[in-house]
Design a protein around this motif. Structure first.
Motif, PDB file in Angstrom:
ATOM      1  N   GLN A   1       0.840  -1.204   0.000  1.00  0.00           N
ATOM      2  CA  GLN A   1       0.000   0.000   0.000  1.00  0.00           C
ATOM      3  C   GLN A   1       0.874   1.253   0.000  1.00  0.00           C
ATOM      4  O   GLN A   1       0.634   2.212  -0.738  1.00  0.00           O
ATOM      5  N   LEU A   2       1.904   1.218   0.837  1.00  0.00           N
ATOM      6  CA  LEU A   2       2.822   2.355   0.917  1.00  0.00           C
ATOM      7  C   LEU A   2       3.507   2.574  -0.430  1.00  0.00           C
ATOM      8  O   LEU A   2       3.609   3.709  -0.923  1.00  0.00           O
TER       9      LEU A   2
ATOM     10  N   ASN B   1       1.053   4.178  -2.787  1.00  0.00           N
ATOM     11  CA  ASN B   1       0.844   5.606  -2.490  1.00  0.00           C
ATOM     12  C   ASN B   1       2.025   6.445  -2.990  1.00  0.00           C
ATOM     13  O   ASN B   1       1.848   7.504  -3.597  1.00  0.00           O
ATOM     14  N   LEU B   2       3.236   5.960  -2.710  1.00  0.00           N
ATOM     15  CA  LEU B   2       4.437   6.706  -3.086  1.00  0.00           C
ATOM     16  C   LEU B   2       4.572   6.797  -4.598  1.00  0.00           C
ATOM     17  O   LEU B   2       4.854   7.861  -5.151  1.00  0.00           O
TER      18      LEU B   2
ATOM     19  N   LYS C   1       2.279   6.515  -6.930  1.00  0.00           N
ATOM     20  CA  LYS C   1       1.242   7.341  -7.553  1.00  0.00           C
ATOM     21  C   LYS C   1       1.583   8.825  -7.386  1.00  0.00           C
ATOM     22  O   LYS C   1       1.562   9.600  -8.334  1.00  0.00           O
ATOM     23  N   ALA C   2       1.936   9.204  -6.149  1.00  0.00           N
ATOM     24  CA  ALA C   2       2.195  10.619  -5.868  1.00  0.00           C
ATOM     25  C   ALA C   2       3.450  11.112  -6.587  1.00  0.00           C
ATOM     26  O   ALA C   2       3.441  12.166  -7.235  1.00  0.00           O
TER      27      ALA C   2
ATOM     28  N   HIS D   1       2.877   9.494   2.100  1.00  0.00           N
ATOM     29  CA  HIS D   1       2.678   8.062   2.293  1.00  0.00           C
ATOM     30  C   HIS D   1       1.248   7.742   2.719  1.00  0.00           C
ATOM     31  O   HIS D   1       0.912   6.579   2.901  1.00  0.00           O
ATOM     32  N   ARG D   2       0.408   8.759   2.906  1.00  0.00           N
ATOM     33  CA  ARG D   2      -0.986   8.547   3.308  1.00  0.00           C
ATOM     34  C   ARG D   2      -1.916   8.770   2.131  1.00  0.00           C
ATOM     35  O   ARG D   2      -1.750   9.733   1.377  1.00  0.00           O
ATOM     36  N   ASN D   3      -2.954   7.926   1.999  1.00  0.00           N
ATOM     37  CA  ASN D   3      -3.964   8.210   0.993  1.00  0.00           C
ATOM     38  C   ASN D   3      -5.151   8.891   1.676  1.00  0.00           C
ATOM     39  O   ASN D   3      -5.185   9.044   2.894  1.00  0.00           O
ATOM     40  N   ARG D   4      -6.134   9.310   0.892  1.00  0.00           N
ATOM     41  CA  ARG D   4      -7.181  10.166   1.477  1.00  0.00           C
ATOM     42  C   ARG D   4      -8.070   9.408   2.465  1.00  0.00           C
ATOM     43  O   ARG D   4      -8.599  10.014   3.401  1.00  0.00           O
TER      44      ARG D   4
ATOM     45  N   GLU E   1      -7.005   7.197   4.570  1.00  0.00           N
ATOM     46  CA  GLU E   1      -6.246   7.225   5.834  1.00  0.00           C
ATOM     47  C   GLU E   1      -6.328   8.610   6.480  1.00  0.00           C
ATOM     48  O   GLU E   1      -6.445   8.740   7.699  1.00  0.00           O
TER      49      GLU E   1
END
Ligand code: SF4
Length: 466
Positions: free
Chosen positions: A16-17, A20-21, A23-24, A153-156, A158
């Motif tokens: 997941q991390l 997130n990384l 994608k961003a 490292h956080r998605n929306r 979270e």
């Protein structure tokens, strides 16, 4: 913290991390590439940014004294801090002198570097972060993992959880039924922060730049929360690294083009705030500038490593780094992650811990960081330079000395090649393991050794002519 290979292993295993990384960083990377391509003179701008920074660093003493004089003449107070303890003591005393027990903060890497929030907490003062990403990190009792987007490292989903669970502990709670739509999340943060801005009398900021000729400090940001911090409180305390000075406004103009395009992939950042001392009837009534050294003078003394002080903290190098993309920011154990962290942290902190000694190795040396750096910091060269300075095991030092002896003379190397050719059938395809070298040997094959060394073939055939 353990050395980088171990500290990064957990992050690399978290899918997941990694999602997130990836994608961003890929989104920002794409935006940056588009806006940089718009400028036909980008390389000239980059060279100008490098030249201005190099000139300033060579004359840092002169420009800092000029800056101090200009800030003082404009009604501000300048304090010099040799290290983190001194800077924290100065800021804590300044806040105590106001009689206040809480402060608002604009996102500032220098204050994270010195652990100011923790020092204030020990003195009974609560520091409230106001940058949206820093707010998420603070509410989540987390650590920043990116220079520009500390909560990358956080998605929306979270973030929604963090707001619902923790906003109320720090002030106005999140509204009931909060969704994970970015607009709703931003509105919840805005309402929470608005109360804070209107009731807090002391603010602490960093600065992206300081202009020596007028004593002006400059903050570039996207949300406007920084501007609220800088203008509403009665007392403003800015903690800034000494390398952030630029000589003139004309020099600043170069960085106002380089920074937004490199960091957020925008032609211009939404908010640029500048402040010079104090102005009666407008903004804070008292202004203190804390000039922070904390190892920077030592970095300046290293002819190769000093280029790290050119950094304008745009984070472009993080967004293209294949190691950062998988390891995330926490693994670097520093407020400065990614390629710039790998060269800046060991220089500022020294290489006495396993983590700091391993940071110059936290890179594939692919050079992507150098290509995107708007002030042309040759990060791969500094990494190799720091690897030579890092502590090494006695066995490794012995092997390197032997390799150096062998490679220093062509006839020695040729003799060993000939010997290896003769013994090639006795040499295994895989190096023996496990053992102290297993991390290297487990993932590599020994290449087949030719029956005749290349040099001998060249001599025998005159370079293939016969
Ligand atoms: S090293 Fe270069 S690319 Fe990386 S943050 Fe600093 S200025 Fe930006």
């Amino acid at each position: 913290m353990p050395a980088f290979p171990r500290s990064s292993a957990r992050a690399a295993a978290d899918s997941q991390l990694r999602f997130n990384l990836r994608k961003a960083t890929h989104t920002i990377r794409g935006k940056r590439a588009n806006v940089v391509a718009e400028l036909p003179d980008w390389l000239e701008l980059r060279a100008a940014g490098k030249a201005i920074k190099d000139h300033t660093l060579r004359n840092l003493d002169r420009y800092l004294i000029q800056l101090e004089r200009a800030v003082t003449e404009a009604g501000g107070h300048v304090h010099w801090a040799a290290d983190a303890d001194e800077a924290n003591r100065i800021v804590t005393d300044l806040v105590k002198a106001t009689g206040e027990t809480s402060v608002v903060k604009v996102k500032s890497m220098a204050t994270q570097e010195i652990g100011l929030n923790e020092a204030l907490h020990e003195a009974g003062i609560t520091a409230y972060e106001t940058d949206l990403a820093e707010l998420i990190v603070q509410l989540g009792d987390d650590r920043p993992s990116h220079i520009l987007v500390p909560a990358i490292h956080r998605n929306r989903a979270e973030i929604r959880e963090i707001f619902l669970d923790h906003m109320g502990e720090w002030g106005r709670p999140a509204p009931d039924g909060l969704g994970d739509d970015p607009r709703a999340l931003a509105e919840a943060a805005r309402l929470h922060l608005r109360e804070r801005f209107l009731t807090t009398k002391v603010a602490i900021s960093g600065a992206n730049f300081m202009v020596a000729e007028t004593g002006t400090l400059v903050v570039l940001e996207s949300e406007g929360n920084g501007r609220m911090c800088l203008t509403l409180p009665e007392t403003l305390i800015s903690v800034v690294g000494i390398e952030k000075v630029v000589p003139t406004w004309r020099d600043l103009e170069v960085f106002l083009q380089l920074l937004p395009r490199s960091s957020t992939g925008e032609r211009m950042n939404p908010y640029t705030s500048t402040w010079t001392g104090v102005t009666p009837g407008d903004g804070p009534r008292e202004f203190h500038l804390v000039l922070l050294d904390n190892g920077r003078t030592d970095v300046l003394a290293d002819e190769v490593g000093r280029q790290a002080l050119r950094c304008i903290r745009c984070s472009a190098c993080l967004n293209v780094c294949p190691v950062y993309e998988r390891a995330g920011g926490h693994a670097y154990g520093s407020v400065y992650p990614g390629p710039i962290g790998a060269i800046l942290t060991p220089q500022l902190r020294g290489m006495d811990t396993p983590l700091d000694a391993s940071l110059p190795y936290a890179s594939s040396l692919c050079g992507a960081c150098y290509d995107v750096c708007p002030v042309a910091i040759d990060i791969p060269t500094v990494l190799v330079h720091l690897r030579a300075r890092a502590p090494h095991e006695p066995a490794e030092r012995a092997v390197m000395r032997a390799a150096s002896w062998l490679l220093a003379r062509a006839n020695r190397f040729g003799a060993v090649q000939r010997l290896a050719s003769r013994l090639r059938r006795l040499i295994p395809r895989r190096a023996p393991g496990p053992g102290p070298l297993a991390a290297w040997t487990d993932t590599r094959d020994i290449p087949p050794i030719p029956a005749e060394p290349f040099r001998d073939w060249w001599d025998r055939t005159e370079g293939g002519a016969r």
